[in-house]
Write a protein that holds these residues in place. Structure first.
Motif, PDB file in Angstrom:
ATOM      1  N   LEU A   2      -7.147   4.618  -8.902  1.00 41.34           N
ATOM      2  CA  LEU A   2      -7.136   3.349  -8.179  1.00 41.34           C
ATOM      3  C   LEU A   2      -7.635   3.602  -6.762  1.00 41.34           C
ATOM      4  N   ILE A   3      -8.804   3.074  -6.451  1.00 38.18           N
ATOM      5  CA  ILE A   3      -9.388   3.261  -5.130  1.00 38.18           C
ATOM      6  C   ILE A   3      -8.686   2.327  -4.145  1.00 38.18           C
ATOM      7  N   LYS A   4      -8.138   2.879  -3.066  1.00 40.22           N
ATOM      8  CA  LYS A   4      -7.422   2.092  -2.068  1.00 40.22           C
ATOM      9  C   LYS A   4      -8.248   1.846  -0.809  1.00 40.22           C
ATOM     10  N   PHE A   5      -9.169   2.770  -0.504  1.00 41.23           N
ATOM     11  CA  PHE A   5      -9.859   2.673   0.772  1.00 41.23           C
ATOM     12  C   PHE A   5     -11.094   3.572   0.717  1.00 41.23           C
ATOM     13  N   GLU A   6     -12.199   3.075   1.253  1.00 42.31           N
ATOM     14  CA  GLU A   6     -13.438   3.861   1.312  1.00 42.31           C
ATOM     15  C   GLU A   6     -14.094   3.661   2.667  1.00 42.31           C
ATOM     16  N   THR A   7     -14.795   4.706   3.133  1.00 40.03           N
ATOM     17  CA  THR A   7     -15.575   4.613   4.366  1.00 40.03           C
ATOM     18  C   THR A   7     -16.970   5.166   4.121  1.00 40.03           C
ATOM     19  N   LYS A   8     -17.874   4.797   4.998  1.00 41.93           N
ATOM     20  CA  LYS A   8     -19.229   5.337   4.993  1.00 41.93           C
ATOM     21  C   LYS A   8     -19.458   6.060   6.305  1.00 41.93           C
ATOM     22  N   SER A   9     -19.865   7.304   6.212  1.00 44.35           N
ATOM     23  CA  SER A   9     -20.050   8.130   7.404  1.00 44.35           C
ATOM     24  C   SER A   9     -20.881   9.345   7.012  1.00 44.35           C
ATOM     25  N   VAL A 327      -9.940   7.116  -0.412  1.00 46.57           N
ATOM     26  CA  VAL A 327      -8.505   7.282  -0.582  1.00 46.57           C
ATOM     27  C   VAL A 327      -8.128   6.614  -1.893  1.00 46.57           C
ATOM     28  N   PHE A 328      -7.369   7.318  -2.733  1.00 42.40           N
ATOM     29  CA  PHE A 328      -7.108   6.820  -4.079  1.00 42.40           C
ATOM     30  C   PHE A 328      -5.724   7.225  -4.553  1.00 42.40           C
ATOM     31  N   LYS A 329      -5.282   6.544  -5.608  1.00 44.17           N
ATOM     32  CA  LYS A 329      -4.081   6.885  -6.355  1.00 44.17           C
ATOM     33  C   LYS A 329      -4.492   7.307  -7.753  1.00 44.17           C
ATOM     34  N   LEU A 330      -3.693   8.161  -8.355  1.00 46.67           N
ATOM     35  CA  LEU A 330      -3.994   8.584  -9.717  1.00 46.67           C
ATOM     36  C   LEU A 330      -3.563   7.542 -10.738  1.00 46.67           C
ATOM     37  N   GLN A 331      -2.516   6.807 -10.451  1.00 45.78           N
ATOM     38  CA  GLN A 331      -2.011   5.834 -11.411  1.00 45.78           C
ATOM     39  C   GLN A 331      -1.274   4.732 -10.666  1.00 45.78           C
ATOM     40  N   ARG A 332      -1.064   3.641 -11.377  1.00 46.49           N
ATOM     41  CA  ARG A 332      -0.361   2.505 -10.809  1.00 46.49           C
ATOM     42  C   ARG A 332       1.113   2.862 -10.599  1.00 46.49           C
ATOM     43  N   GLU A 333       1.650   2.491  -9.438  1.00 51.15           N
ATOM     44  CA  GLU A 333       3.043   2.803  -9.128  1.00 51.15           C
ATOM     45  C   GLU A 333       3.978   1.634  -9.366  1.00 51.15           C
ATOM     46  N   ARG A 334       3.439   0.460  -9.548  1.00 46.76           N
ATOM     47  CA  ARG A 334       4.291  -0.702  -9.783  1.00 46.76           C
ATOM     48  C   ARG A 334       4.850  -0.625 -11.197  1.00 46.76           C
ATOM     49  N   PRO A 335       6.160  -0.488 -11.358  1.00 47.00           N
ATOM     50  CA  PRO A 335       6.725  -0.375 -12.703  1.00 47.00           C
ATOM     51  C   PRO A 335       6.596  -1.694 -13.459  1.00 47.00           C
ATOM     52  N   ALA A 336       6.416  -1.602 -14.768  1.00 49.04           N
ATOM     53  CA  ALA A 336       6.376  -2.789 -15.608  1.00 49.04           C
ATOM     54  C   ALA A 336       7.802  -3.271 -15.834  1.00 49.04           C
ATOM     55  N   TYR A 337       8.049  -4.563 -15.596  1.00 50.18           N
ATOM     56  CA  TYR A 337       9.400  -5.091 -15.759  1.00 50.18           C
ATOM     57  C   TYR A 337       9.334  -6.561 -16.146  1.00 50.18           C
ATOM     58  N   GLU A 338      10.434  -7.065 -16.672  1.00 49.64           N
ATOM     59  CA  GLU A 338      10.573  -8.466 -17.053  1.00 49.64           C
ATOM     60  C   GLU A 338      12.035  -8.855 -16.893  1.00 49.64           C
TER      61      GLU A 338
END
Length: 911
Positions: A2-9, A327-338
Motif C-alpha cells: 500500500l503506497i502511502k507517499f511518494e516524492t520526485k527528486s 513510503v509504503f505498508k506491506l499490508q492493510r492494518e485496519r482489521p475486518a470487523y462487523e
C-alpha cells in the motif's frame, strides 16, 4: 503493498524515519538532505551544506539530532530544531557510505570507501575506535540493536562481525571512561596507545568473517529479535546467517534467489518474520523467513532502488530510487470487523473472534487456517455478518478480489469460546460481497461490471448488469446496495434491477449505517472526508479533514464519532464537528455506548476508550432545541470556555452563552446581542467604561428604556443628548435641573439650549446678555414682548455708546419649544415609552425554576428577578416588563429625584 507517499527528486541514497514524529529524512545524490512529513506529504526543511552526494543519514532516537555522511569525506551532526549543522567530524579519507547513532551510548558508526569503520563520540567530537580489516570499500556498517556487536559489509565479498564489548566496558552511557573524572578520550589519545590504534583497536575485535558471496556485499544487518544476520550482494543473492553466542560461531543458513540484478539493501521486519530487499532490477521483494520464499514483489518501470528503511514502531517502510522515494505498508492494518447488535465480530490473525459488549467476554469463533488466502498472509478487507442465517462473508483483495462464506455458531460462548471450530468456507471471486436478504448475498464482479445474486450454497440465482462502470459496492438495506462509480454513489435496488437515485461522492472507502431506523442515516467515509446521507441518498452534511480518516461509528442519539490518525472527533447531522480527545496511536472505532468507545487496535485487540461526550450532547440538544436537556448538562458539567461561547454566538443563541460567561465584558456584549438590557446594565456598572456606557445607551434607546439611556448619557456626560431626551419626553423639571447645571459649569451654549427647550424667554435673554451679545438679547426681548428687559438692555446699549438700537427682522416670529413626543401618565412618571418587543429567555427562566447556576441572574428590580417561576411560556408576546431600578433611585421617587449634579460632576450649589 500500500503506497502511502511518494516524492520526485534526484536519486535517494539514504533514508531514516524519526522514531516518534511523522518525519522522514532523505539524503540525495545532489547533496541535499530533505526532511519530509509523510503524513501531510509536505517538505518541512532542507539542508545543503555537504559538497557532493550524501549517502548516509540517521535520526537520533531521543535528541533533536541527525547525522549525515557524504562524498566530501565529512560527517555532519545537525540539530533540526535549530536548523543548522552543529559540528563536522573529519577523519575519513574517502566517500562515507553509511552513518548510524547508537541506541544508548553517545556513539556514531561510520563506514567509508577508505576501507575503515570508525566509532565516534559525538559529545566529545572525537574518534574512539578504528575498525580495520576490510580490503575494499566498506559499503555498510550497523550496530546490533541490543548486543555489543557491529556488522559490516564490503566489496571484498565478506561480511564481518565485530565485538565491541571491550569498548563498551570502558565507556558508560554518557561517553565517560570508567575510573576517570574527565572525558575518556584523553586516555585513548595517550601516545602509548597510538601504536595499537594504528593497526586496530584492542577494544574492538573481529568475532567472525563471513565468506559466502561471490561478489561485493552491499548491505548487512542484524535481526532485531533473532540471532540472525541478513546480507545482500552484487551476486544477486540474499544470504541468511545464524549467530551462536555460546561458541562465537556464525554460519550460513540459506540463500534467497529472485532478484535479477545487484541487491542494494536488505533489512528485517521489526515485528514479523519477514525480510525486505531492494535491487537495481527496479524491484522491492518481501521474503518469508520461515518458508525462505518470496511472497510479495513491487516493481517500478524505470527507477533502480538503492536504499530501504523501516519505521521502528509503525508498519511503515521507505525505499529510495533513482527518481525519489516511496513510503509504503506491506499490508492493510485496519482489521475486518462487523457489529451485530451487542456483539462485535472481528478477525485477529487467522482467527475469527467475537466480543460481547454486555459481558465483556471474548471468544474464538472460527479458525481460518484452512483458508488459502489466510495461509498466504493476506489480510481480510471486509467482514459481513448475517444474523438470520448465522453466516459470515469474508472479503479480501488478493487475486483480483475474492470472498469466502462461512457458517458461524449461533452461541460462540456455549463451550467457553476457547479455541473455535475449524470450517471450510465456500469461496468465490468478486470485488465486493454483501448480504442483501435473509438468505441472499450480492457479489460485485468488477471485471464484468455485473452483480451476482447468490444463495447460501454459493449458487448464482440472478445476474444483474450495473448501470454504469462500478468499482465498489456497499450494503444499503434489505434488497438495496450502494454502487460506487468513478465520481458518484448510486442507490440500486437489486429486486427491481433499477437505479433509484445518485449522489456526487467519489472514492468512498466504507459506509457506516446508524442503528436507529428512525434516523436512517449513513456516513460515507472517504480518505479525508465524511459525507452524511439519509436513506434517500440526500446529503445532510459533510466534513473534511487534512489527515486520513480511519473509522466511524454512530451512537444511539444520531451523533457520528470518527477517528483520524491522531484524534477522536464527532459530527452532528447539521455538520457541526469537534475534537473529543487525542490519540497516541490510531484505533478503529466499532461502537459507541455512552461515554465508552469500543475500538480495535492494529493488532486486532479490543480496547475501551473513555471519553467526555458532553460537548457533542450539548450541541445536539441545542440543535434539537431540547432546553430541558441543556439545563441538565449545564448543571452537571463544566462547559465554560471560549469555544462553546463562540459556538453559541455563531448559532444565534447569545442568551444561552450568557449562562457560561464570567468575564463582564463578554457578558455585556452577549447581553446586548440577546437584548437583555438588565444584565447589560449590571455588567456596565462593573466595567464603568465610557465606551461601554455609550454602547449601552444606544441599545437601550432602541428598546425605549429611557431610564438606562438617561444613566448612560450621564456617565458619558453627553449633555446635549440628555437635554434632548428630556425635551421629547416633556420632562421640564429635569430640563430645569440641566439649565442649573449648565450655569454652574459656565457653559453658555448648554444654558441657551436648555432654556430654548424649556421655552424660558427670560433665561435665554439672560444667557445672551452674559455672553456679551446685548444686541441679540435686545431683539429677543422685544420680539417676545418683554418690555422691562427691553428698557434695561436699551439703556445698557446706550451706555456702551450705541447710537441706534438694533432693528427688528421684517418677518420675526416667536420661537417655541418643540412638541412632546411621548409623555408618560402622571401615575407612572418614571415609566419608559413603549419598548421594543424582546422575547424572554426560555433558558434563563427554566434555569431559575430548575435551580441552575446564577451566572446570568438579573439584577434586583428587573423583570427576571421579579417574574413568576412559570411565567415564560408565551415566548412570542412577552417583553422584559418592569423598568430597571437605577442606582440611587427610590421606588416612590418623583420626577426630579435623580441627582444629576452628582453624576455630571458639577461644583455643588455654590454656597
Amino acid at each position: 503493498m500500500l503506497i502511502k507517499f511518494e516524492t520526485k527528486s534526484p536519486r535517494v541514497k539514504g533514508l531514516s524515519f524519526h522514531p516518534s514524529r511523522p518525519w522522514l529524512l532523505a539524503s540525495l545524490h545532489s547533496g541535499v538532505i530533505q526532511l519530509w512529513d509523510y503524513r501531510t506529504q509536505l517538505l518541512i526543511d532542507r539542508f545543503d551544506e555537504h559538497e557532493g552526494p550524501v549517502r548516509g543519514v540517521c535520526f537520533h532516537s531521543t535528541q533533536p539530532l541527525f547525522v549525515s555522511g557524504g562524498d566530501d569525506f565529512n560527517i555532519k551532526v545537525w540539530n533540526y530544531k535549530m536548523r543548522k549543522c552543529l559540528f563536522t567530524l573529519s577523519k575519513h579519507l574517502d566517500y562515507i557510505r553509511t552513518v548510524q547513532f547508537h541506541e544508548v551510548s553517545p556513539w556514531i558508526l561510520s563506514a567509508s570507501d577508505d576501507q575503515t569503520i570508525l566509532i565516534w563520540n559525538w559529545q566529545s567530537r572525537q574518534c574512539i575506535a578504528t575498525l580495520t580489516g576490510h580490503i575494499h570499500y566498506v559499503m555498510c556498517a550497523q550496530f546490533h540493536p541490543k548486543e555489543d556487536y557491529v556488522v559490516s559489509s564490503s566489496l571484498d565479498n565478506t561480511v564481518r562481525v565485530w565485538d565491541i564489548s571491550g569498548l563498551r566496558r570502558k565507556w558508560d552511557h554518557s561517553g565517560m571512561q570508567r575510573g576517570h573524572g574527565g572525558v575518556g578520550m584523553g586516555s585513548l589519545d595517550d601516545p602509548s596507545r597510538q601504536a595499537d590504534r594504528m593497526f586496530g583497536q584492542e577494544d574492538v575485535v573481529v568475532k567472525d568473517v563471513l565468506e559466502g558471496h561471490d561478489r561485493g556485499v552491499n548491505w548487512a544487518v542484524f535481526s532485531p529479535s533473532m540471532p540472525y544476520i541478513v546480507s545482500g550482494a552484487d551476486d544477486r543473492l540474499i544470504k541468511i546467517w545464524r549467530m551462536n553466542s555460546s561458541d562465537d560461531r556464525v554460519w550460513l543458513v540459506d540463500s534467497l534467489r529472485g532478484h535479477s540484478n545487484n541487491v542494494s539493501c536488505v533489512l528485517y521486519h521489526p515485528r514479523q518474520e519477514l525480510i525486505l530487499s531492494n535491487s537495481e532490477d527496479k524491484s522491492i521483494r518481501v521474503w518469508d523467513v520461515v518458508k525462505r520464499a518470496g511472497i510479495q514483489t513491487y516493481r517500478r518501470d524505470h527507477d533502480r532502488f538503492w536504499i530501504l528503511a523501516a519505521h521502528p514502531r509503525l508498519n511503515l517502510f521507505a525505499g529510495g530510487h533513482d527518481g525519489g522515494l516511496v513510503v509504503f505498508k506491506l499490508q492493510r492494518e485496519r482489521p475486518a470487523y462487523e457489529l451485530a447488535g451487542r456483539r462485535l465480530y472481528f478477525v485477529r490473525g487467522n482467527t475469527l473472534r467475537v466480543y460481547d459488549m454486555d459481558t465483556s467476554r471474548e471468544a474464538a469463533v472460527l479458525q481460518l487456517s484452512r483458508s488459502p488466502l489466510v495461509k498466504a498472509g493476506v489480510t481480510p478487507r471486509r467482514l459481513s455478518y448475517n444474523a438470520a442465517e448465522s453466516a459470515l462473508l469474508l472479503q479480501v483483495d488478493a487475486e483480483g478480489g475474492s470472498y469466502e462464506l462461512y457458517p458461524v455458531p449461533r452461541d460462540p460462548f456455549a463451550e467457553g469460546g476457547s479455541g473455535g471450530s475449524t470450517a471450510d468456507g465456500r469461496r468465490g471471486s468478486g470485488t465486493a460481497a454483501v448480504f442483501v436478504a435473509r438468505n441472499r448475498f450480492a457479489v460485485l464482479v468488477k471485471s464484468q461490471n455485473k452483480i451476482l445474486i447468490k444463495n447460501m450454497n454459493n449458487d448464482t440465482t440472478k445476474t444483474l448488469t450495473c448501470p454504469e462502470p462500478t468499482r465498489e459496492m456497499f450494503f444499503a438495506g434489505v434488497g438495496r446496495v450502494l454502487l460506487q462509480t468513478e465520481d458518484k454513489l448510486m442507490l440500486y435496488d437489486v429486486q427491481m434491477s433499477k437505479k433509484l437515485v445518485e449522489l456526487p461522492v467519489a472514492k468512498a472507502k466504507f459506509v457506516v449505517w446508524s442503528s436507529s431506523d428512525k434516523d436512517g442515516m449513513a456516513a460515507v467515509v472517504a480518505r479525508d472526508s465524511v459525507v452524511v446521507i439519509n436513506r434517500r441518498l440526500e446529503q445532510l452534511c459533510s466534513v473534511y479533514e487534512t489527515v486520513k480518516i480511519k473509522s466511524a461509528a454512530w451512537d444511539k442519539n444520531g451523533i457520528l464519532y470518527y477517528t483520524t490518525l491522531n484524534h477522536i472527533k464527532y459530527c452532528l447531522p447539521n455538520g457541526d464537528s469537534g475534537i473529543i480527545r487525542t490519540l497516541d496511536v490510531p484505533v478503529y472505532l466499532t461502537a459507541v455506548r455512552g461515554n465508552t468507545l469500543y475500538c480495535l487496535d492494529r493488532e486486532g485487540k479490543v480496547c475501551l476508550v473513555s471519553v467526555d461526550i458532553t460537548e457533542s450532547m450539548f450541541k445536539l440538544a441545542l440543535m434539537q432545541r431540547r432546553y430541558g436537556t441543556l439545563i441538565d448538562i449545564v448543571k452537571g458539567s463544566n462547559l465554560i470556555g471560549q469555544a462553546i461561547i463562540a459556538y453559541l454566538q455563531e448559532k444565534g443563541f447569545p442568551e444561552i452563552a450568557l449562562h457560561f460567561v464570567e468575564d463582564e465584558r463578554t457578558r455585556f456584549q452577549l447581553a446586548l446581542q440577546c437584548g437583555n438590557i438588565d444584565i447589560a446594565t449590571k455588567a456596565a456598572l462593573e466595567i464603568n467604561d465610557p465606551a461601554v456606557w455609550a454602547q449601552l445607551g444606544r441599545a437601550a434607546l432602541r428598546q425605549g428604556n429611557l431610564q438606562v439611556v438617561e444613566v448612560a448619557y450621564q456617565k458619558t456626560q453627553q449633555f446635549e443628548k440628555l437635554a434632548f431626551l428630556f425635551t421629547i419626553c416633556g420632562n421640564n423639571v429635569k430640563l430645569g435641573r440641566m439649565l442649573e447645571i449648565a450655569e454652574k459649569r459656565r457653559d453658555p451654549m448648554s444654558c441657551f439650549q436648555s432654556a430654548l427647550y424649556l421655552g424660558d424667554l427670560r433665561a435665554r435673554v439672560a444667557v445672551l446678555r452674559e455672553a456679551g451679545h446685548a444686541n441679540l438679547a435686545y431683539v429677543a426681548a422685544r420680539v417676545h414682548g418683554l418690555p422691562d428687559l427691553v428698557e434695561e438692555i436699551a439703556e445698557e446699549l446706550r451706555e456702551q455708546g450705541a447710537e441706534n438700537l438694533p432693528p427688528l427682522p421684517r418677518q420675526s416670529a416667536l420661537l417655541s419649544p418643540p412638541p412632546v413626543l411621548y409623555r408618560p401618565p402622571a401615575e407612572t412618571a418614571n415609566a419608559s415609552w413603549p419598548q421594543l418587543n424582546v422575547s424572554k429567555d426560555y433558558f434563563a427562566g427554566a434555569a431559575k425554576v430548575a435551580g441552575a447556576p446564577s451566572a446570568a441572574a438579573a439584577p434586583e428590580g428587573s423583570v427576571l428577578a421579579g417574574a413568576e417561576e412559570d411565567d415564560y411560556g408565551d415566548e412570542s408576546a412577552a417583553g422584559w416588563g418592569d423598568d430597571l431600578k437605577l442606582p440611587g433611585e427610590d421606588d416612590d421617587a418623583e420626577e426630579d429625584s435623580l441627582d444629576l449634579g452628582s453624576d455630571i460632576g458639577g461644583d455643588g450649589d455654590g454656597d
